[in-house]
Motif scaffolding. Structure first.
Motif, PDB file in Angstrom:
ATOM      1  N   ASP A   1       0.838  -1.198   0.000  1.00  0.00           N
ATOM      2  CA  ASP A   1       0.000   0.000   0.000  1.00  0.00           C
ATOM      3  C   ASP A   1       0.867   1.240   0.000  1.00  0.00           C
ATOM      4  O   ASP A   1       1.838   1.338   0.750  1.00  0.00           O
ATOM      5  CB  ASP A   1      -0.912   0.019   1.236  1.00  0.00           C
ATOM      6  CG  ASP A   1      -2.058  -0.961   1.131  1.00  0.00           C
ATOM      7  OD1 ASP A   1      -2.350  -1.403   0.004  1.00  0.00           O
ATOM      8  OD2 ASP A   1      -2.656  -1.288   2.168  1.00  0.00           O
ATOM      9  N   GLY A   2       0.532   2.189  -0.855  1.00  0.00           N
ATOM     10  CA  GLY A   2       1.279   3.434  -0.934  1.00  0.00           C
ATOM     11  C   GLY A   2       2.470   3.387  -1.872  1.00  0.00           C
ATOM     12  O   GLY A   2       3.195   4.361  -2.001  1.00  0.00           O
ATOM     13  N   PHE A   3       2.694   2.259  -2.539  1.00  0.00           N
ATOM     14  CA  PHE A   3       3.813   2.110  -3.463  1.00  0.00           C
ATOM     15  C   PHE A   3       3.310   1.614  -4.809  1.00  0.00           C
ATOM     16  O   PHE A   3       2.200   1.094  -4.922  1.00  0.00           O
ATOM     17  CB  PHE A   3       4.833   1.088  -2.935  1.00  0.00           C
ATOM     18  CG  PHE A   3       5.647   1.568  -1.780  1.00  0.00           C
ATOM     19  CD1 PHE A   3       6.877   2.167  -1.971  1.00  0.00           C
ATOM     20  CD2 PHE A   3       5.180   1.414  -0.478  1.00  0.00           C
ATOM     21  CE1 PHE A   3       7.634   2.596  -0.892  1.00  0.00           C
ATOM     22  CE2 PHE A   3       5.927   1.844   0.601  1.00  0.00           C
ATOM     23  CZ  PHE A   3       7.154   2.432   0.397  1.00  0.00           C
ATOM     24  N   HIS A   4       4.133   1.752  -5.824  1.00  0.00           N
ATOM     25  CA  HIS A   4       3.935   1.054  -7.092  1.00  0.00           C
ATOM     26  C   HIS A   4       5.308   0.566  -7.558  1.00  0.00           C
ATOM     27  O   HIS A   4       6.330   1.081  -7.123  1.00  0.00           O
ATOM     28  CB  HIS A   4       3.226   1.929  -8.143  1.00  0.00           C
ATOM     29  CG  HIS A   4       4.042   3.078  -8.642  1.00  0.00           C
ATOM     30  ND1 HIS A   4       4.073   4.301  -8.017  1.00  0.00           N
ATOM     31  CD2 HIS A   4       4.874   3.177  -9.712  1.00  0.00           C
ATOM     32  CE1 HIS A   4       4.877   5.118  -8.692  1.00  0.00           C
ATOM     33  NE2 HIS A   4       5.374   4.464  -9.709  1.00  0.00           N
TER      34      HIS A   4
ATOM     35  N   LEU B   1      14.097  -4.832  -9.237  1.00  0.00           N
ATOM     36  CA  LEU B   1      12.873  -4.055  -9.378  1.00  0.00           C
ATOM     37  C   LEU B   1      12.969  -2.861  -8.456  1.00  0.00           C
ATOM     38  O   LEU B   1      13.830  -2.805  -7.581  1.00  0.00           O
ATOM     39  CB  LEU B   1      11.620  -4.895  -9.106  1.00  0.00           C
ATOM     40  CG  LEU B   1      11.465  -5.636  -7.786  1.00  0.00           C
ATOM     41  CD1 LEU B   1      11.044  -4.721  -6.666  1.00  0.00           C
ATOM     42  CD2 LEU B   1      10.425  -6.715  -7.965  1.00  0.00           C
ATOM     43  N   GLU B   2      12.080  -1.887  -8.676  1.00  0.00           N
ATOM     44  CA  GLU B   2      12.124  -0.681  -7.871  1.00  0.00           C
ATOM     45  C   GLU B   2      10.731  -0.341  -7.377  1.00  0.00           C
ATOM     46  O   GLU B   2       9.796  -0.232  -8.169  1.00  0.00           O
ATOM     47  CB  GLU B   2      12.696   0.484  -8.690  1.00  0.00           C
ATOM     48  CG  GLU B   2      12.903   1.739  -7.886  1.00  0.00           C
ATOM     49  CD  GLU B   2      13.648   2.787  -8.691  1.00  0.00           C
ATOM     50  OE1 GLU B   2      14.771   3.141  -8.286  1.00  0.00           O
ATOM     51  OE2 GLU B   2      13.100   3.250  -9.702  1.00  0.00           O
ATOM     52  N   ALA B   3      10.589  -0.184  -6.057  1.00  0.00           N
ATOM     53  CA  ALA B   3       9.326   0.228  -5.442  1.00  0.00           C
ATOM     54  C   ALA B   3       9.372   1.742  -5.276  1.00  0.00           C
ATOM     55  O   ALA B   3      10.312   2.285  -4.694  1.00  0.00           O
ATOM     56  CB  ALA B   3       9.148  -0.457  -4.099  1.00  0.00           C
ATOM     57  N   GLU B   4       8.366   2.411  -5.825  1.00  0.00           N
ATOM     58  CA  GLU B   4       8.317   3.864  -5.753  1.00  0.00           C
ATOM     59  C   GLU B   4       7.114   4.288  -4.921  1.00  0.00           C
ATOM     60  O   GLU B   4       6.020   3.750  -5.097  1.00  0.00           O
ATOM     61  CB  GLU B   4       8.211   4.455  -7.159  1.00  0.00           C
ATOM     62  CG  GLU B   4       9.402   4.121  -8.020  1.00  0.00           C
ATOM     63  CD  GLU B   4       9.274   4.643  -9.448  1.00  0.00           C
ATOM     64  OE1 GLU B   4       8.154   5.012  -9.861  1.00  0.00           O
ATOM     65  OE2 GLU B   4      10.296   4.674 -10.141  1.00  0.00           O
TER      66      GLU B   4
ATOM     67  N   PRO C   1      12.141   8.308  -0.536  1.00  0.00           N
ATOM     68  CA  PRO C   1      12.959   7.895  -1.685  1.00  0.00           C
ATOM     69  C   PRO C   1      12.415   6.626  -2.359  1.00  0.00           C
ATOM     70  O   PRO C   1      11.699   5.842  -1.751  1.00  0.00           O
ATOM     71  CB  PRO C   1      14.325   7.620  -1.051  1.00  0.00           C
ATOM     72  CG  PRO C   1      13.998   7.214   0.353  1.00  0.00           C
ATOM     73  CD  PRO C   1      12.784   8.027   0.741  1.00  0.00           C
ATOM     74  N   ASP C   2      12.782   6.448  -3.631  1.00  0.00           N
ATOM     75  CA  ASP C   2      12.496   5.199  -4.329  1.00  0.00           C
ATOM     76  C   ASP C   2      13.329   4.096  -3.672  1.00  0.00           C
ATOM     77  O   ASP C   2      14.389   4.352  -3.107  1.00  0.00           O
ATOM     78  CB  ASP C   2      12.884   5.305  -5.802  1.00  0.00           C
ATOM     79  CG  ASP C   2      12.024   6.309  -6.549  1.00  0.00           C
ATOM     80  OD1 ASP C   2      11.001   6.744  -6.002  1.00  0.00           O
ATOM     81  OD2 ASP C   2      12.390   6.650  -7.683  1.00  0.00           O
ATOM     82  N   LEU C   3      12.837   2.861  -3.750  1.00  0.00           N
ATOM     83  CA  LEU C   3      13.523   1.737  -3.123  1.00  0.00           C
ATOM     84  C   LEU C   3      13.891   0.701  -4.179  1.00  0.00           C
ATOM     85  O   LEU C   3      13.115  -0.204  -4.465  1.00  0.00           O
ATOM     86  CB  LEU C   3      12.626   1.106  -2.049  1.00  0.00           C
ATOM     87  CG  LEU C   3      12.205   2.015  -0.899  1.00  0.00           C
ATOM     88  CD1 LEU C   3      11.157   1.330  -0.038  1.00  0.00           C
ATOM     89  CD2 LEU C   3      13.413   2.414  -0.067  1.00  0.00           C
TER      90      LEU C   3
ATOM     91  N   LEU D   1      19.097  -1.244  -2.575  1.00  0.00           N
ATOM     92  CA  LEU D   1      20.301  -0.645  -3.148  1.00  0.00           C
ATOM     93  C   LEU D   1      20.203   0.866  -3.066  1.00  0.00           C
ATOM     94  O   LEU D   1      19.108   1.411  -2.931  1.00  0.00           O
ATOM     95  CB  LEU D   1      20.434  -1.052  -4.616  1.00  0.00           C
ATOM     96  CG  LEU D   1      20.520  -2.541  -4.916  1.00  0.00           C
ATOM     97  CD1 LEU D   1      20.463  -2.772  -6.419  1.00  0.00           C
ATOM     98  CD2 LEU D   1      21.792  -3.123  -4.334  1.00  0.00           C
ATOM     99  N   PRO D   2      21.322   1.558  -3.183  1.00  0.00           N
ATOM    100  CA  PRO D   2      21.243   3.018  -3.269  1.00  0.00           C
ATOM    101  C   PRO D   2      20.432   3.397  -4.515  1.00  0.00           C
ATOM    102  O   PRO D   2      20.508   2.734  -5.547  1.00  0.00           O
ATOM    103  CB  PRO D   2      22.696   3.457  -3.412  1.00  0.00           C
ATOM    104  CG  PRO D   2      23.516   2.275  -2.993  1.00  0.00           C
ATOM    105  CD  PRO D   2      22.692   1.062  -3.223  1.00  0.00           C
ATOM    106  N   ASP D   3      19.640   4.460  -4.414  1.00  0.00           N
ATOM    107  CA  ASP D   3      18.803   4.890  -5.528  1.00  0.00           C
ATOM    108  C   ASP D   3      19.685   5.295  -6.705  1.00  0.00           C
ATOM    109  O   ASP D   3      20.629   6.079  -6.549  1.00  0.00           O
ATOM    110  CB  ASP D   3      17.932   6.073  -5.080  1.00  0.00           C
ATOM    111  CG  ASP D   3      16.840   6.398  -6.081  1.00  0.00           C
ATOM    112  OD1 ASP D   3      16.744   5.711  -7.119  1.00  0.00           O
ATOM    113  OD2 ASP D   3      16.084   7.353  -5.826  1.00  0.00           O
ATOM    114  N   ARG D   4      19.403   4.752  -7.902  1.00  0.00           N
ATOM    115  CA  ARG D   4      20.211   4.997  -9.099  1.00  0.00           C
ATOM    116  C   ARG D   4      19.784   6.241  -9.848  1.00  0.00           C
ATOM    117  O   ARG D   4      20.464   6.682 -10.761  1.00  0.00           O
ATOM    118  CB  ARG D   4      20.101   3.804 -10.048  1.00  0.00           C
ATOM    119  CG  ARG D   4      20.630   2.533  -9.457  1.00  0.00           C
ATOM    120  CD  ARG D   4      20.432   1.409 -10.415  1.00  0.00           C
ATOM    121  NE  ARG D   4      18.985   1.095 -10.513  1.00  0.00           N
ATOM    122  CZ  ARG D   4      18.497  -0.027 -11.006  1.00  0.00           C
ATOM    123  NH1 ARG D   4      19.297  -0.925 -11.498  1.00  0.00           N
ATOM    124  NH2 ARG D   4      17.210  -0.230 -11.036  1.00  0.00           N
ATOM    125  N   ASP D   5      18.617   6.811  -9.503  1.00  0.00           N
ATOM    126  CA  ASP D   5      18.111   7.976 -10.248  1.00  0.00           C
ATOM    127  C   ASP D   5      18.943   9.207  -9.919  1.00  0.00           C
ATOM    128  O   ASP D   5      19.352   9.432  -8.792  1.00  0.00           O
ATOM    129  CB  ASP D   5      16.644   8.271  -9.891  1.00  0.00           C
ATOM    130  CG  ASP D   5      15.716   7.179 -10.405  1.00  0.00           C
ATOM    131  OD1 ASP D   5      16.141   6.437 -11.310  1.00  0.00           O
ATOM    132  OD2 ASP D   5      14.589   7.088  -9.894  1.00  0.00           O
TER     133      ASP D   5
END
Length: 164
Positions: free
Chosen positions: A111-114, A129-132, A140-142, A158-162
């Motif tokens: 809930d609260g993520f995509h 994969l990345e949970a935003e 932050p994105d995960l 992991l550290p966010d790659r964006d």
């Protein structure tokens, strides 16, 4: 005379309605649930397995059946154990394969993520994969890396790659 006729017609309608209700109640009560009756109960895990075992067709001997056509035979895949790995942004069903590779079968956000569309599902040494977060720009994105260790999936953030 007219009063009698109205009374008889009313009594006939009541009798028909009562008979229809009684017939419906009898039908529902005598149903064994196979027809999808409203009162049928869901099966527990043991009952599902028993039903699947009972409905599995037996295989004919190789000489009694025609050989399968090459197009209908699926390609061989390494044996795999499926399990679910949970992480802050959701969960994923993962195959840890005998050859040491990992494959994401499916994933679901919390809930609260995509889950970002850029999923690396494998098979490979690593799946990603990345949970935003949904509407929270402060969170932050995960990004996650999923590996199999001794047949058990492990998710590591992991550290966010964006480069925001």
């Amino acid at each position: 005379m007219r009063k009698w006729r109205n009374a008889v017609v009313t009594a006939a309608w009541v009798a028909v309605g009562t008979a229809a209700g009684a017939l419906g109640a009898w039908q529902l009560a005598s149903s064994d649930g196979a027809g999808g009756a409203a009162h049928s109960r869901p099966l527990d895990e043991a009952a599902v397995r028993a039903a699947l075992t009972a409905s599995t067709p037996t295989r004919a001997s190789p000489s009694a059946s025609a050989p399968p056509s090459p197009s209908s035979t699926p390609p061989p895949t390494p044996s795999a154990d499926r399990s679910t790995v949970r992480f802050t942004g959701g969960s994923a069903t993962v195959e840890c394969r005998a050859d040491g590779t990992v494959r994401l079968v499916s994933w679901s956000p919390a809930d609260g993520f995509h889950i970002d569309d850029d999923v690396e599902r494998g098979p490979g040494a690593v799946a990603r994969l990345e949970a935003e977060p949904g509407d929270d720009d402060d969170q932050p994105d995960l990004p996650y890396e999923i590996r199999c260790a001794d047949g058990t999936p492990r998710a590591k953030v992991l550290p966010d790659r964006d480069d925001d």
